[in-house]
Design a protein around this motif. Structure first.
Motif, PDB file in Angstrom:
ATOM      1  N   CYS A   8       0.850  -1.185   0.000  1.00  8.32           N
ATOM      2  CA  CYS A   8       0.000   0.000   0.000  1.00  8.32           C
ATOM      3  C   CYS A   8       0.886   1.235   0.000  1.00  8.32           C
ATOM      4  O   CYS A   8       1.843   1.311   0.763  1.00  8.32           O
ATOM      5  CB  CYS A   8      -0.871   0.045   1.250  1.00  8.32           C
ATOM      6  SG  CYS A   8      -2.239  -1.087   1.187  1.00  8.32           S
ATOM      7  N   VAL A   9       0.559   2.160  -0.860  1.00  9.87           N
ATOM      8  CA  VAL A   9       1.246   3.440  -0.892  1.00  9.87           C
ATOM      9  C   VAL A   9       0.163   4.502  -0.962  1.00  9.87           C
ATOM     10  O   VAL A   9      -0.706   4.456  -1.827  1.00  9.87           O
ATOM     11  CB  VAL A   9       2.183   3.549  -2.109  1.00  9.87           C
ATOM     12  CG1 VAL A   9       2.936   4.852  -2.101  1.00  9.87           C
ATOM     13  CG2 VAL A   9       3.168   2.386  -2.139  1.00  9.87           C
ATOM     14  N   CYS A  10       0.209   5.445  -0.052  1.00  8.38           N
ATOM     15  CA  CYS A  10      -0.810   6.479   0.006  1.00  8.38           C
ATOM     16  C   CYS A  10      -0.674   7.472  -1.136  1.00  8.38           C
ATOM     17  O   CYS A  10       0.437   7.774  -1.588  1.00  8.38           O
ATOM     18  CB  CYS A  10      -0.709   7.245   1.327  1.00  8.38           C
ATOM     19  SG  CYS A  10      -1.109   6.240   2.749  1.00  8.38           S
ATOM     20  N   LYS A  11      -1.815   7.962  -1.583  1.00  9.18           N
ATOM     21  CA  LYS A  11      -1.851   9.024  -2.577  1.00  9.18           C
ATOM     22  C   LYS A  11      -0.974  10.175  -2.089  1.00  9.18           C
ATOM     23  O   LYS A  11      -0.987  10.517  -0.916  1.00  9.18           O
ATOM     24  CB  LYS A  11      -3.296   9.486  -2.760  1.00  9.18           C
ATOM     25  CG  LYS A  11      -3.483  10.553  -3.789  1.00  9.18           C
ATOM     26  CD  LYS A  11      -4.967  10.892  -3.905  1.00  9.18           C
ATOM     27  CE  LYS A  11      -5.171  12.001  -4.906  1.00  9.18           C
ATOM     28  NZ  LYS A  11      -6.586  12.334  -5.065  1.00  9.18           N
ATOM     29  N   GLY A  12      -0.183  10.735  -2.997  1.00  6.53           N
ATOM     30  CA  GLY A  12       0.695  11.832  -2.640  1.00  6.53           C
ATOM     31  C   GLY A  12       2.108  11.395  -2.268  1.00  6.53           C
ATOM     32  O   GLY A  12       2.995  12.227  -2.099  1.00  6.53           O
ATOM     33  N   THR A  13       2.323  10.080  -2.149  1.00  8.75           N
ATOM     34  CA  THR A  13       3.670   9.583  -1.864  1.00  8.75           C
ATOM     35  C   THR A  13       4.584   9.913  -3.036  1.00  8.75           C
ATOM     36  O   THR A  13       4.245   9.647  -4.184  1.00  8.75           O
ATOM     37  CB  THR A  13       3.659   8.056  -1.623  1.00  8.75           C
ATOM     38  OG1 THR A  13       2.832   7.772  -0.501  1.00  8.75           O
ATOM     39  CG2 THR A  13       5.049   7.512  -1.393  1.00  8.75           C
ATOM     40  N   ARG A  14       5.727  10.511  -2.757  1.00  9.71           N
ATOM     41  CA  ARG A  14       6.667  10.896  -3.808  1.00  9.71           C
ATOM     42  C   ARG A  14       7.562   9.712  -4.161  1.00  9.71           C
ATOM     43  O   ARG A  14       8.081   9.033  -3.274  1.00  9.71           O
ATOM     44  CB  ARG A  14       7.521  12.072  -3.360  1.00  9.71           C
ATOM     45  CG  ARG A  14       6.732  13.295  -2.955  1.00  9.71           C
ATOM     46  CD  ARG A  14       6.074  14.010  -4.088  1.00  9.71           C
ATOM     47  NE  ARG A  14       7.073  14.818  -4.786  1.00  9.71           N
ATOM     48  CZ  ARG A  14       6.850  15.418  -5.942  1.00  9.71           C
ATOM     49  NH1 ARG A  14       5.682  15.315  -6.517  1.00  9.71           N
ATOM     50  NH2 ARG A  14       7.789  16.126  -6.510  1.00  9.71           N
ATOM     51  N   VAL A  15       7.726   9.445  -5.464  1.00  7.38           N
ATOM     52  CA  VAL A  15       8.606   8.394  -5.964  1.00  7.38           C
ATOM     53  C   VAL A  15       9.520   8.998  -7.017  1.00  7.38           C
ATOM     54  O   VAL A  15       9.278  10.090  -7.523  1.00  7.38           O
ATOM     55  CB  VAL A  15       7.803   7.217  -6.565  1.00  7.38           C
ATOM     56  CG1 VAL A  15       6.967   6.524  -5.497  1.00  7.38           C
ATOM     57  CG2 VAL A  15       6.929   7.671  -7.711  1.00  7.38           C
ATOM     58  N   VAL A  16      10.579   8.268  -7.366  1.00  7.81           N
ATOM     59  CA  VAL A  16      11.517   8.724  -8.379  1.00  7.81           C
ATOM     60  C   VAL A  16      11.376   7.831  -9.605  1.00  7.81           C
ATOM     61  O   VAL A  16      11.442   6.605  -9.500  1.00  7.81           O
ATOM     62  CB  VAL A  16      12.976   8.673  -7.856  1.00  7.81           C
ATOM     63  CG1 VAL A  16      13.945   9.191  -8.906  1.00  7.81           C
ATOM     64  CG2 VAL A  16      13.109   9.470  -6.575  1.00  7.81           C
ATOM     65  N   THR A  17      11.169   8.455 -10.773  1.00 14.66           N
ATOM     66  CA  THR A  17      11.073   7.695 -12.019  1.00 14.66           C
ATOM     67  C   THR A  17      12.468   7.288 -12.475  1.00 14.66           C
ATOM     68  O   THR A  17      13.472   7.800 -11.972  1.00 14.66           O
ATOM     69  CB  THR A  17      10.418   8.526 -13.141  1.00 14.66           C
ATOM     70  OG1 THR A  17      11.310   9.578 -13.505  1.00 14.66           O
ATOM     71  CG2 THR A  17       9.080   9.088 -12.706  1.00 14.66           C
ATOM     72  N   SER A  18      12.535   6.388 -13.453  1.00 15.16           N
ATOM     73  CA  SER A  18      13.840   5.964 -13.958  1.00 15.16           C
ATOM     74  C   SER A  18      14.596   7.117 -14.610  1.00 15.16           C
ATOM     75  O   SER A  18      15.812   7.060 -14.756  1.00 15.16           O
ATOM     76  CB  SER A  18      13.685   4.790 -14.925  1.00 15.16           C
ATOM     77  OG  SER A  18      12.857   5.146 -16.002  1.00 15.16           O
TER      78      SER A  18
END
Length: 66
Positions: A8-18
């Motif tokens: 589960c990852v909450c809406k708004g969680t920041r991730v890094v694209t490739s």
């Protein structure tokens, strides 16, 4: 077909694209890939499957120490 969602990852969680861009998880597209962490190293991974968003109940916990 995949069933259930063990992650589960909450809406708004920041991730890094490739490509090194920061995005909110809900704005991520499969073709963008993602940077993660595996075997004590940074790993650039393809996104093989994205679970559709679902609503899950959240609760707020307040401790006596704030």
């Amino acid at each position: 077909m995949k069933s259930g969602n063990p992650y589960c990852v909450c809406k708004g969680t920041r991730v890094v694209t490739s490509a090194g861009e920061f995005k909110n998880i809900e704005d991520l597209c499969r073709h963008e890939g993602i940077v993660g962490y595996q075997n004590n190293q940074i790993a650039v991974e393809n996104i093989e499957y994205m679970f559709p968003p679902v609503f899950k109940e959240c609760v707020q916990i307040e401790t006596t120490k704030g």
